[in-house]
Design a protein around this motif. Structure first.
Motif, mmCIF file in Angstrom:
data_model
loop_
_atom_site.group_PDB
_atom_site.id
_atom_site.type_symbol
_atom_site.label_atom_id
_atom_site.label_comp_id
_atom_site.label_asym_id
_atom_site.label_seq_id
_atom_site.Cartn_x
_atom_site.Cartn_y
_atom_site.Cartn_z
ATOM 1 N N LEU A 179 0.829 -1.202 0.000
ATOM 2 C CA LEU A 179 0.000 0.000 0.000
ATOM 3 C C LEU A 179 0.866 1.256 0.000
ATOM 4 O O LEU A 179 0.617 2.204 -0.715
ATOM 5 N N MET A 228 -0.448 9.571 -0.058
ATOM 6 C CA MET A 228 -1.514 10.493 0.336
ATOM 7 C C MET A 228 -1.326 11.841 -0.365
ATOM 8 O O MET A 228 -0.260 12.435 -0.292
ATOM 9 N N LEU A 260 -16.450 12.282 5.866
ATOM 10 C CA LEU A 260 -15.589 12.767 6.956
ATOM 11 C C LEU A 260 -14.591 11.731 7.497
ATOM 12 O O LEU A 260 -13.513 12.123 7.940
ATOM 13 N N PRO A 261 -14.897 10.423 7.496
ATOM 14 C CA PRO A 261 -13.874 9.482 7.973
ATOM 15 C C PRO A 261 -12.714 9.284 7.000
ATOM 16 O O PRO A 261 -11.861 8.447 7.236
ATOM 17 N N PRO A 273 -9.252 10.576 4.853
ATOM 18 C CA PRO A 273 -8.116 11.431 5.206
ATOM 19 C C PRO A 273 -8.125 12.745 4.436
ATOM 20 O O PRO A 273 -7.360 12.946 3.490
ATOM 21 N N ILE A 274 -9.032 13.592 4.800
ATOM 22 C CA ILE A 274 -9.130 14.907 4.165
ATOM 23 C C ILE A 274 -9.490 15.913 5.251
ATOM 24 O O ILE A 274 -10.394 15.660 6.058
ATOM 25 N N ARG A 281 -11.091 19.093 7.008
ATOM 26 C CA ARG A 281 -12.373 19.760 6.769
ATOM 27 C C ARG A 281 -12.178 21.063 5.998
ATOM 28 O O ARG A 281 -13.024 21.444 5.196
ATOM 29 N N GLN A 322 -20.110 19.198 14.783
ATOM 30 C CA GLN A 322 -20.094 17.800 15.216
ATOM 31 C C GLN A 322 -21.137 16.993 14.435
ATOM 32 O O GLN A 322 -22.267 17.451 14.263
ATOM 33 N N LEU A 323 -20.726 15.841 13.997
ATOM 34 C CA LEU A 323 -21.660 14.947 13.304
ATOM 35 C C LEU A 323 -22.297 14.021 14.342
ATOM 36 O O LEU A 323 -22.073 12.819 14.359
ATOM 37 N N LYS A 363 -17.197 7.558 16.551
ATOM 38 C CA LYS A 363 -17.232 8.849 15.840
ATOM 39 C C LYS A 363 -16.005 9.692 16.172
ATOM 40 O O LYS A 363 -15.493 10.414 15.316
ATOM 41 N N THR A 374 -13.154 8.421 14.156
ATOM 42 C CA THR A 374 -13.242 8.673 12.715
ATOM 43 C C THR A 374 -13.434 10.159 12.389
ATOM 44 O O THR A 374 -13.910 10.497 11.311
ATOM 45 N N ASN A 375 -13.076 11.009 13.331
ATOM 46 C CA ASN A 375 -13.035 12.456 13.074
ATOM 47 C C ASN A 375 -14.405 13.089 12.809
ATOM 48 O O ASN A 375 -14.512 14.103 12.137
ATOM 49 N N MET A 376 -15.447 12.469 13.329
ATOM 50 C CA MET A 376 -16.767 13.061 13.120
ATOM 51 C C MET A 376 -17.128 14.003 14.259
ATOM 52 O O MET A 376 -17.855 14.971 14.053
ATOM 53 N N ILE A 377 -16.671 13.666 15.437
ATOM 54 C CA ILE A 377 -16.876 14.557 16.581
ATOM 55 C C ILE A 377 -15.554 14.652 17.343
ATOM 56 O O ILE A 377 -14.687 13.794 17.203
ATOM 57 N N SER A 378 -15.445 15.702 18.139
ATOM 58 C CA SER A 378 -14.211 15.873 18.911
ATOM 59 C C SER A 378 -14.400 15.279 20.305
ATOM 60 O O SER A 378 -15.526 15.113 20.766
ATOM 61 N N PRO A 396 -6.007 14.467 11.941
ATOM 62 C CA PRO A 396 -6.964 13.515 11.345
ATOM 63 C C PRO A 396 -6.547 12.969 9.987
ATOM 64 O O PRO A 396 -6.778 11.795 9.698
ATOM 65 N N LYS A 397 -5.933 13.811 9.172
ATOM 66 C CA LYS A 397 -5.595 13.369 7.812
ATOM 67 C C LYS A 397 -4.581 12.225 7.844
ATOM 68 O O LYS A 397 -4.772 11.195 7.176
ATOM 69 N N LEU A 427 -6.058 8.965 9.581
ATOM 70 C CA LEU A 427 -7.068 8.197 8.840
ATOM 71 C C LEU A 427 -6.543 7.667 7.499
ATOM 72 O O LEU A 427 -7.298 7.056 6.738
ATOM 73 N N ALA A 428 -5.268 7.897 7.226
ATOM 74 C CA ALA A 428 -4.704 7.522 5.919
ATOM 75 C C ALA A 428 -4.864 6.037 5.606
ATOM 76 O O ALA A 428 -5.136 5.659 4.476
ATOM 77 N N HIS A 429 -4.702 5.188 6.600
ATOM 78 C CA HIS A 429 -4.787 3.750 6.344
ATOM 79 C C HIS A 429 -5.937 3.111 7.108
ATOM 80 O O HIS A 429 -5.812 2.008 7.637
#
Lengths: 282, 308
Positions: A5, A11, A105-106, A108-109, A111, A279-280, B45, B48-52, B69-70, B73-75
């Motif tokens: 990978l 990235m 959102l999950p 690797p980007i 916001r 927040q989601l 959550k 997975t960076n949806m909430i803090s 987060p970037k 969450l890369a892998h």
């Protein structure tokens, strides 16, 4: 698996991710028919503005290129409001309300990257619509009057700046509110009714509100007038010794440009911060 | 590896996650269990960076997902609840979008898209806009997108939610096959059988707090209470049932029919053997003596009851 990978999967940087988001957001506007609908509105309005005088037995034969452009550009600011509403108001809020944020959102980007990609797509869609409106107007002006007003390009520049500010306001509303409908309705009515009402009342109250975005946007049309109009007051006798003074103000082009720029920067900065903190949950 | 370090999250006065610390070792599959509102989805959550988080840290491969987060969450591939997809895109376009965000090469995206759509059985729908998909199809695609970039960590929140029984079996098979490929999998579920069948370990939380985290085998033995079905040759008289009620550690007896009872008994495996001998000493000719229900379920009920 992981080693493989790392070889095939590097990235991308934030600046490489922005065009990806931009591309797929633009595709959304194309497929949701909002862009097509906006272009159809442009075609309809330009047709009406051009053909109605003929229907009423008049024509643009003796009209100067300045008057021709002024007639058409009265619609430009309304078009900007339509674009901000269609392409900006629910761009952020829909990710939360429609739960598409659970998908994107999950990844690797950042916001901020997602925000900028979306905003640029909204601006691109809006600029396409405004661009078509100006292009059609320019062609018809050439055909009807044999020329294009000298300040036509400047008007276009102000119109794009107004689009930037209005879009930023739409994004700010979209990050504050929780529902798409509320964001769309509030954006439209704020720019189409609420701020213009404030502008109108200020004329009656003899107070010039330089800081009003919609007042500043008047420069899109006024810049076409030569000479540039100056503020004036009209007094009306209401009888029984009562009088009413009604002032007409015209935004200074420099101040108008600054006001629109400040609106754009402040609204964009606030909306990006709010989006990053949103927040989601639930 | 996934690490939650003293993680807390409050929503106003409600503490959804409270000082939660948990480590998922590389290459293991950990089930994340807990009743509704226990804090499972909130913890996922945050991961997975949806909430803090209010306090604490969440690390993915040693990188803090809250501050970076970037990179973190890369892998990672994630399915949180049932995500909604962009209705104007079809599965191929959706996977291309997500693959491009991750920097995958066009050829890799194409190859992996074909593999993934075959795996989640959506190949024939590859060009259909997702707006027309059922919830089950969206859930399958959600699992597919999580696997697109061959991540080394998978975070799955209720992965079989919304699927029909056949879809559930297929997803469990996918998880089992990934487990063999040494993926690190962190999976929340309400289905204890699913966790028992697919996971190496399980973590149980309630009220946002970790109650236990251990191997499935150890957890099965953790429960002190078990339900045992006993069947006799011929009817079991009420008088004998009354005598059985007085056996030490017997918590209750339910009659299923004239010759079958279900006993709720608290005790170790060794004492269960003694229980059988005691029942036979009452003159009951036992033809069947077997635990009923999932061992994990008993453990779950025990611990959740204790925490409330």
């Amino acid at each position: 698996m992981t080693e493989e990978l790392k070889v095939t999967h590097t990235m991308p940087s934030d600046s490489e991710q922005i065009p990806v988001v931009w591309r797929y957001e633009l595709l959304k506007y194309l497929r949701s028919k909002r862009l097509v609908a906006s272009l159809a509105i442009v075609a309809l309005v330009v047709s009406l503005l051009y053909l109605l005088p003929f229907a009423f037995g008049d024509s643009y034969e003796d009209t100067s290129s300045e008057d021709f452009a002024t007639t058409f550009m009265g619609f430009a600011s309304i078009l900007v409001i339509i674009c901000a509403t269609f392409f900006g108001a629910d761009s952020i809020v829909s990710e939360f309300q429609n739960r598409t944020g659970y998908l994107i959102l999950p990844n690797p980007i950042k916001r901020s990257t997602l925000f900028l990609g979306k905003f640029l797509a909204s601006m691109t869609a809006g600029a396409i619509v405004i661009g078509l409106f100006y292009a059609l107007t320019a062609i018809l002006s050439l055909v009807s009057t044999g020329g294009i007003d000298a300040d036509f390009g400047l008007s276009f520049a102000f119109c794009i700046e107004y689009l930037l500010a209005a879009m930023a306001i739409a994004y700010l509303i979209g990050t504050i509110l929780k529902g798409s409908t509320g964001a769309i309705v509030l954006t439209f009515f704020l720019l189409f009714m609420i701020l213009p009402i404030v502008d109108a009342v200020s004329m009656v109250a003899d107070v010039e509100i330089d800081g009003s975005l919609t007042y500043a946007a008047g420069v899109i049309t006024y810049i076409l007038m030569d000479p540039y109009p100056v503020d004036n007051s009209t007094s009306m006798d209401m009888g029984q010794g009562q009088g009413l003074t009604f002032s007409v103000f015209y935004p200074d082009p420099g101040i108008a440009a600054l006001v629109m720029f400040v609106y754009a920067v402040v609204a964009l900065a606030f909306s990006m911060v709010l989006f990053k903190r949103k927040q989601l949950a639930g | 590896m996934i690490e939650l370090q003293n993680l807390s999250k409050s929503f106003g006065p409600i503490k959804a996650v409270s000082d939660l610390s948990l480590t998922v070792e590389k290459g293991t599959t950990v089930g994340f269990l807990g009743p509704n509102g226990a804090g499972k989805t909130t913890a996922i959550k945050i991961l997975t960076n949806m909430i803090s988080a209010t306090t604490g840290r969440a690390l993915l491969n040693g990188i803090d997902v809250i501050s970076h987060p970037k990179n973190a969450l890369a892998h990672v591939g994630a399915v949180v609840e049932t995500p909604e997809f962009y209705p104007y895109l079809n599965p191929v376009e959706t996977l291309a979008y997500l693959g491009r965000i991750r920097g995958m090469k066009p050829n890799d995206i194409k190859t992996r898209t074909n593999d993934i759509l075959d795996m989640v059985k959506l190949a024939e729908w590859r060009s259909t806009r997702i707006g027309k998909f059922s919830k089950g199809m969206k859930q399958r695609l959600a699992i597919g997108q999580a696997l697109l970039h061959e991540p080394d960590i998978l975070i799955l929140d209720e992965p079989t939610s919304g699927l029909d029984p056949r879809g559930m079996v297929e997803v469990r098979e996918i998880i089992r096959s990934l487990k063999k490929q040494n993926y690190t999998i962190f999976m929340s579920s309400h289905l204890l059988g699913e966790v028992q069948d697919t996971c190496d370990r399980a973590a149980l939380i309630d009220h946002g707090k970790l109650l236990v985290h251990d191997s499935i085998d150890n957890l099965k033995n953790l429960s002190k209470v078990s339900k045992i079905e006993i069947t006799s040759f011929g009817p079991i008289e009420d008088a004998k049932v009354a005598k059985m009620q007085s056996i030490p550690n017997m918590r209750g007896i339910d009659r299923v029919n004239h010759s079958t009872l279900v006993m709720t008994y608290e005790g170790s495996m060794e004492s269960r053997a003694e229980l059988l001998a005691e029942i036979q000493s009452l003159g009951i000719r036992v033809t069947g003596f077997s635990p009923v229900g999932l061992p994990l379920e008993m453990m779950y009920m025990d611990l959740v009851k204790e925490s409330r």
